[in-house]
Motif scaffolding. Structure first.
Motif, mmCIF file in Angstrom:
data_model
loop_
_atom_site.group_PDB
_atom_site.id
_atom_site.type_symbol
_atom_site.label_atom_id
_atom_site.label_comp_id
_atom_site.label_asym_id
_atom_site.label_seq_id
_atom_site.Cartn_x
_atom_site.Cartn_y
_atom_site.Cartn_z
ATOM 1 N N MET A 1 0.843 -1.185 0.000
ATOM 2 C CA MET A 1 0.000 0.000 0.000
ATOM 3 C C MET A 1 0.884 1.242 0.000
ATOM 4 O O MET A 1 1.805 1.339 0.809
ATOM 5 N N CYS A 2 0.636 2.129 -0.904
ATOM 6 C CA CYS A 2 1.403 3.373 -0.981
ATOM 7 C C CYS A 2 0.451 4.552 -0.812
ATOM 8 O O CYS A 2 -0.690 4.482 -1.275
ATOM 9 N N ALA A 3 0.931 5.599 -0.185
ATOM 10 C CA ALA A 3 0.092 6.774 0.009
ATOM 11 C C ALA A 3 0.936 8.037 -0.006
ATOM 12 O O ALA A 3 2.113 8.019 0.372
ATOM 13 N N ILE A 4 0.326 9.104 -0.444
ATOM 14 C CA ILE A 4 0.963 10.420 -0.446
ATOM 15 C C ILE A 4 0.036 11.366 0.304
ATOM 16 O O ILE A 4 -1.181 11.351 0.076
ATOM 17 N N GLY A 5 0.611 12.181 1.188
ATOM 18 C CA GLY A 5 -0.221 13.123 1.918
ATOM 19 C C GLY A 5 0.484 13.649 3.133
ATOM 20 O O GLY A 5 1.693 13.415 3.325
ATOM 21 N N ALA A 6 -0.274 14.376 3.955
ATOM 22 C CA ALA A 6 0.288 14.954 5.168
ATOM 23 C C ALA A 6 -0.471 14.514 6.411
ATOM 24 O O ALA A 6 -0.003 14.690 7.520
ATOM 25 N N ALA A 7 -1.636 13.929 6.231
ATOM 26 C CA ALA A 7 -2.446 13.464 7.361
ATOM 27 C C ALA A 7 -3.395 12.389 6.842
ATOM 28 O O ALA A 7 -3.710 12.354 5.646
ATOM 29 N N PRO A 8 -3.893 11.501 7.733
ATOM 30 C CA PRO A 8 -4.662 10.347 7.257
ATOM 31 C C PRO A 8 -5.999 10.701 6.603
ATOM 32 O O PRO A 8 -6.540 9.902 5.847
ATOM 33 N N ASN A 9 -6.531 11.893 6.849
ATOM 34 C CA ASN A 9 -7.843 12.215 6.283
ATOM 35 C C ASN A 9 -7.767 12.668 4.833
ATOM 36 O O ASN A 9 -8.778 12.905 4.201
ATOM 37 N N ASN A 10 -6.586 12.794 4.285
ATOM 38 C CA ASN A 10 -6.482 13.285 2.917
ATOM 39 C C ASN A 10 -5.281 12.630 2.239
ATOM 40 O O ASN A 10 -4.235 13.246 2.069
ATOM 41 N N LEU A 11 -5.456 11.359 1.870
ATOM 42 C CA LEU A 11 -4.341 10.599 1.301
ATOM 43 C C LEU A 11 -4.656 10.207 -0.132
ATOM 44 O O LEU A 11 -5.775 9.799 -0.449
ATOM 45 N N LEU A 12 -3.646 10.303 -0.976
ATOM 46 C CA LEU A 12 -3.721 9.715 -2.312
ATOM 47 C C LEU A 12 -3.117 8.315 -2.175
ATOM 48 O O LEU A 12 -1.950 8.174 -1.811
ATOM 49 N N LYS A 13 -3.934 7.274 -2.433
ATOM 50 C CA LYS A 13 -3.486 5.911 -2.114
ATOM 51 C C LYS A 13 -3.493 5.000 -3.330
ATOM 52 O O LYS A 13 -4.308 5.163 -4.244
ATOM 53 N N THR A 14 -2.653 3.963 -3.272
ATOM 54 C CA THR A 14 -2.778 2.863 -4.209
ATOM 55 C C THR A 14 -2.409 1.572 -3.495
ATOM 56 O O THR A 14 -1.835 1.606 -2.398
ATOM 57 N N GLN A 15 -2.706 0.453 -4.104
ATOM 58 C CA GLN A 15 -2.474 -0.825 -3.448
ATOM 59 C C GLN A 15 -2.249 -1.886 -4.518
ATOM 60 O O GLN A 15 -2.925 -1.892 -5.542
ATOM 61 N N PHE A 16 -1.238 -2.748 -4.313
ATOM 62 C CA PHE A 16 -1.005 -3.869 -5.241
ATOM 63 C C PHE A 16 -0.309 -4.965 -4.458
ATOM 64 O O PHE A 16 0.264 -4.708 -3.394
ATOM 65 N N PRO A 17 -0.369 -6.214 -4.956
ATOM 66 C CA PRO A 17 0.240 -7.313 -4.203
ATOM 67 C C PRO A 17 1.765 -7.204 -4.193
ATOM 68 O O PRO A 17 2.364 -6.688 -5.142
ATOM 69 N N THR A 18 2.376 -7.673 -3.092
ATOM 70 C CA THR A 18 3.833 -7.755 -3.007
ATOM 71 C C THR A 18 4.280 -9.000 -3.756
ATOM 72 O O THR A 18 3.956 -10.121 -3.354
ATOM 73 N N THR A 19 4.978 -8.792 -4.891
ATOM 74 C CA THR A 19 5.537 -9.947 -5.616
ATOM 75 C C THR A 19 7.055 -9.943 -5.388
ATOM 76 O O THR A 19 7.484 -9.770 -4.249
ATOM 77 N N ASP A 20 7.857 -10.065 -6.445
ATOM 78 C CA ASP A 20 9.311 -10.060 -6.200
ATOM 79 C C ASP A 20 9.797 -8.612 -6.047
ATOM 80 O O ASP A 20 9.090 -7.669 -6.400
ATOM 81 N N PRO A 21 11.005 -8.421 -5.504
ATOM 82 C CA PRO A 21 11.461 -7.066 -5.190
ATOM 83 C C PRO A 21 11.500 -6.141 -6.409
ATOM 84 O O PRO A 21 11.005 -5.014 -6.333
ATOM 85 N N ASP A 22 12.053 -6.577 -7.538
ATOM 86 C CA ASP A 22 12.182 -5.664 -8.674
ATOM 87 C C ASP A 22 10.824 -5.163 -9.151
ATOM 88 O O ASP A 22 10.618 -3.969 -9.334
ATOM 89 N N GLU A 23 9.890 -6.104 -9.343
ATOM 90 C CA GLU A 23 8.566 -5.714 -9.824
ATOM 91 C C GLU A 23 7.864 -4.817 -8.805
ATOM 92 O O GLU A 23 7.310 -3.771 -9.155
ATOM 93 N N THR A 24 7.915 -5.210 -7.540
ATOM 94 C CA THR A 24 7.180 -4.467 -6.509
ATOM 95 C C THR A 24 7.757 -3.062 -6.343
ATOM 96 O O THR A 24 7.013 -2.073 -6.320
ATOM 97 N N ILE A 25 9.065 -2.987 -6.229
ATOM 98 C CA ILE A 25 9.670 -1.661 -6.042
ATOM 99 C C ILE A 25 9.477 -0.818 -7.303
ATOM 100 O O ILE A 25 9.249 0.394 -7.219
ATOM 101 N N GLY A 26 9.491 -1.455 -8.457
ATOM 102 C CA GLY A 26 9.187 -0.741 -9.704
ATOM 103 C C GLY A 26 7.813 -0.067 -9.643
ATOM 104 O O GLY A 26 7.663 1.121 -9.961
ATOM 105 N N LYS A 27 6.815 -0.813 -9.164
ATOM 106 C CA LYS A 27 5.459 -0.234 -9.062
ATOM 107 C C LYS A 27 5.397 0.891 -8.030
ATOM 108 O O LYS A 27 4.663 1.870 -8.213
#
Lengths: 283, 283
Positions: free
Chosen positions: A1-27
């Motif tokens: 789960m990745c998020a951008i913001g300054a406080a929990p009430n206003n986050l830009l979020k995304t979510q994807f499964p953890t696969t291998d390191p290169d693919e996951t860190i790439g995403k």
């Protein structure tokens, strides 16, 4: 789960499964690089599965170390992210991160000593004592404590590759699936699996109470979505302590002593936000 | 044990058995009142067996609460001493006191996160995390964690009046005496009692390591006077952790990770001195 913001009430979020390191860190990198205000990104906080090397003087600081998730062992996750986003990067365990999130914005506001436990596919625990995240030598690995295992009542031998029948080996979602032949989310609420699960979790919590004397215990993770589990854990823990810990918080107010995360499944990512905030202020 | 002084190298000491509260506190008061420079006495620190109420907002702050030593339960030890010596009085558990003594003057100098465990007639543990004594809800009661108990190998049912076969119930000096029919100091060094004892203590230490990640563990108390016990505990703990905690402190340097108190039997009273110093500076 990745998020951008300054406080929990206003986050830009995304979510994807953890696969291998290169693919996951790439995403991960793609998500942040696609942010239109990328230049405003001040710092990154990571709340990661572990074990992690968190010793800043160590040559492998910021690495995921002995994880059983094989392709992730000896991965320098901090450096892989810092080198591509060029901002300060802070890291802690997923559960220490969740504890921090709950302290700043959730169910542990105002507390200086508490535990955050997650019971899902694996079991992990982190926490805050005297106001600071527990680090010491490394970081807590509360899922690996040993607890009583009555082999007559529960002949399952445990599934931890390091310890067999430690807490995680007996009570994780993976252990439940291997013991009962189906994943925990398919076990009916009245299946005896859940009473055994409550037993193991209550034993573990009583050990954490005797060791760190927390002011509260927060329990998250997929297994806790069974609505009967939390009440059963509360009931059994009072039985196990058996009146020895004379605190009204336990004897009279257990429903407010053992609680769900106020931030739900966001506790970890919100804690990572706080880690980012702190390293951003330092540098 | 009572002492007057400002540092461990220059203490005026006395020692007498703990009997009932009136007689024991009478002797304590007599010792301090007989000090020729009584007016220089700035504060008193107490490192006491527990459980204690250490919550300053509680109406029973400074009381010994649910101790199995019956005549001592619900005794306001702080008030009994303060009212007769008229100086500020600080209190903590004997083991938190010993931890503090070792941090300021002993084997934990320079550390901010460590455990002090005593294994004698009973078993108790205290410690410091993030630089401060562990308090939270109350104070640690590490002797009462539950650990695996293989009844085929060890049919003894345990002697803890609250929990039966908790750590103290299985591994205290009292448990050893009841299990083997003679006091531990009379059991020969090669008696199987000691290997079982090392097993239980190593299980407990591995739980404390997984929970608080201490930088060191200090083990005092009467049972540790058997010179074979500490090496056996060190050996077994490395076995129990089984490579999961990847720290050279454990895998390569266990002799400096699990150690005896540098202050020996004085750790507690020296910690009480530090408690007194701190409350004297506050007031």
């Amino acid at each position: 789960m990745c998020a951008i913001g300054a406080a929990p009430n206003n986050l830009l979020k995304t979510q994807f499964p953890t696969t291998d390191p290169d693919e996951t860190i790439g995403k991960i990198i793609d998500f942040f690089k696609s942010y239109p205000h990328l230049k405003q990104l001040a710092a990154i906080g990571i709340a990661s599965f572990g074990p992690l090397d968190l010793d800043k003087r160590s040559p492998t600081y910021g690495y995921i170390t002995t994880t059983p998730k094989n392709s992730w062992s000896n991965i320098n996750i901090v450096q892989m992210i810092r080198s591509r986003l060029n901002v300060p990067v802070a890291i802690d365990t997923d559960v220490n991160g969740a504890a921090l999130g709950e302290q700043v914005w959730g169910a542990a506001r105002g507390l200086d000593t508490f535990i955050y436990l997650t019971a899902g596919t694996g079991i992990g625990g982190g926490g805050i004592v005297n106001g600071g995240l527990i680090h010491g030598l490394l970081h807590p690995e509360m899922g690996h404590i040993c607890i009583p295992h009555d082999r007559q009542k529960d002949p399952y031998k445990g599934c931890c590759p390091y310890h067999g029948d430690c807490l995680e080996g007996l009570a994780s979602g993976k252990a439940m699936e291997l013991r009962w032949g189906q994943p925990p989310e398919r076990l009916p609420f009245d299946h005896p699996a859940w009473e055994l699960e409550a037993d193991y979790l209550a034993m573990a919590l009583s050990n954490f109470i005797y060791t760190t004397s927390p002011q509260r215990i927060i329990m998250g993770g997929g297994l806790m979505k069974n609505p009967g589990l939390m009440p059963a854990v509360r009931y059994k823990i009072v039985q196990y302590l058996n009146g020895y810990v004379r605190s009204a918080a336990i004897t009279k107010d257990i429903d407010r002593y053992i609680v769900s995360p106020a931030l739900g499944d966001l506790a970890g990512v919100v804690g990572a936000l706080e880690l980012a905030k702190r390293i951003g202020q330092e540098t």
